[in-house]
Design a protein around this motif. Structure first.
Motif, mmCIF file in Angstrom:
data_model
loop_
_atom_site.group_PDB
_atom_site.id
_atom_site.type_symbol
_atom_site.label_atom_id
_atom_site.label_comp_id
_atom_site.label_asym_id
_atom_site.label_seq_id
_atom_site.Cartn_x
_atom_site.Cartn_y
_atom_site.Cartn_z
ATOM 1 N N MET A 55 -15.084 5.032 -10.009
ATOM 2 C CA MET A 55 -14.033 5.637 -10.828
ATOM 3 C C MET A 55 -12.827 6.047 -9.981
ATOM 4 O O MET A 55 -11.686 5.945 -10.435
ATOM 5 N N VAL A 56 -13.065 6.488 -8.755
ATOM 6 C CA VAL A 56 -11.948 6.824 -7.866
ATOM 7 C C VAL A 56 -11.117 5.575 -7.594
ATOM 8 O O VAL A 56 -9.880 5.605 -7.680
ATOM 9 N N LEU A 57 -11.758 4.473 -7.275
ATOM 10 C CA LEU A 57 -11.038 3.235 -7.012
ATOM 11 C C LEU A 57 -10.305 2.746 -8.259
ATOM 12 O O LEU A 57 -9.149 2.321 -8.200
ATOM 13 N N TYR A 58 -10.974 2.793 -9.394
ATOM 14 C CA TYR A 58 -10.390 2.334 -10.647
ATOM 15 C C TYR A 58 -9.168 3.178 -11.032
ATOM 16 O O TYR A 58 -8.113 2.656 -11.390
ATOM 17 N N THR A 59 -9.303 4.488 -10.917
ATOM 18 C CA THR A 59 -8.218 5.391 -11.271
ATOM 19 C C THR A 59 -7.046 5.247 -10.309
ATOM 20 O O THR A 59 -5.887 5.258 -10.737
ATOM 21 N N SER A 60 -7.321 5.109 -9.026
ATOM 22 C CA SER A 60 -6.227 4.960 -8.068
ATOM 23 C C SER A 60 -5.468 3.663 -8.307
ATOM 24 O O SER A 60 -4.249 3.621 -8.162
ATOM 25 N N LYS A 61 -6.170 2.612 -8.708
ATOM 26 C CA LYS A 61 -5.496 1.354 -9.033
ATOM 27 C C LYS A 61 -4.589 1.530 -10.240
ATOM 28 O O LYS A 61 -3.442 1.064 -10.244
ATOM 29 N N GLN A 62 -5.069 2.211 -11.269
ATOM 30 C CA GLN A 62 -4.255 2.451 -12.462
ATOM 31 C C GLN A 62 -3.034 3.308 -12.138
ATOM 32 O O GLN A 62 -1.932 3.036 -12.620
ATOM 33 N N GLU A 63 -3.211 4.330 -11.331
ATOM 34 C CA GLU A 63 -2.096 5.193 -10.952
ATOM 35 C C GLU A 63 -1.062 4.420 -10.146
ATOM 36 O O GLU A 63 0.144 4.598 -10.338
ATOM 37 N N ARG A 64 -1.520 3.567 -9.241
ATOM 38 C CA ARG A 64 -0.609 2.757 -8.437
ATOM 39 C C ARG A 64 0.209 1.834 -9.339
ATOM 40 O O ARG A 64 1.422 1.696 -9.169
ATOM 41 N N GLU A 65 -0.447 1.202 -10.312
ATOM 42 C CA GLU A 65 0.260 0.314 -11.237
ATOM 43 C C GLU A 65 1.261 1.086 -12.086
ATOM 44 O O GLU A 65 2.376 0.607 -12.319
ATOM 45 N N ALA A 66 0.889 2.282 -12.516
ATOM 46 C CA ALA A 66 1.814 3.102 -13.301
ATOM 47 C C ALA A 66 3.010 3.533 -12.450
ATOM 48 O O ALA A 66 4.158 3.517 -12.928
ATOM 49 N N ASP A 67 2.758 3.904 -11.207
ATOM 50 C CA ASP A 67 3.847 4.281 -10.297
ATOM 51 C C ASP A 67 4.788 3.109 -10.062
ATOM 52 O O ASP A 67 6.012 3.271 -10.054
ATOM 53 N N GLU A 68 4.228 1.926 -9.841
ATOM 54 C CA GLU A 68 5.059 0.750 -9.608
ATOM 55 C C GLU A 68 5.903 0.422 -10.833
ATOM 56 O O GLU A 68 7.081 0.063 -10.708
#
Length: 67
Positions: free
Chosen positions: A21-34
C-alpha cells in the motif's frame, strides 16, 4: 507444519500488505503531483504567450502610430 503461532502469520501478512500500500499510494501521489505540475506549467506558459502577444501588439501599434 506451523512453526510460528497463527497471529504471527497475520502480522507478517499485514507487513507485506502495508508495504504494498505504501508503494501503491506513493505512485498515485507522484502521478497526481506530475499532473498538477503539468497543469500549472501550461497555465504559466499560456500567460507568457499572452504577454508576448500583448507586447507584439503594442510594438506594432506604436510603429503604426509613429509613421
Amino acid at each position: 507444519m506451523f512453526l510460528l503461532p497463527f497471529w504471527m502469520y497475520i502480522v507478517i501478512l499485514g507487513i507485506f500488505v502495508s508495504g504494498f500500500m505504501v508503494l501503491y499510494t506513493s505512485k498515485q501521489e507522484r502521478e497526481a503531483d506530475e499532473a498538477f505540475i503539468e497543469k500549472e506549467g501550461e497555465i504559466y506558459l499560456q500567460r507568457i504567450r499572452e504577454e508576448r502577444e500583448r507586447r507584439e501588439q503594442l510594438l506594432i501599434n506604436s510603429e503604426v502610430s509613429s509613421n
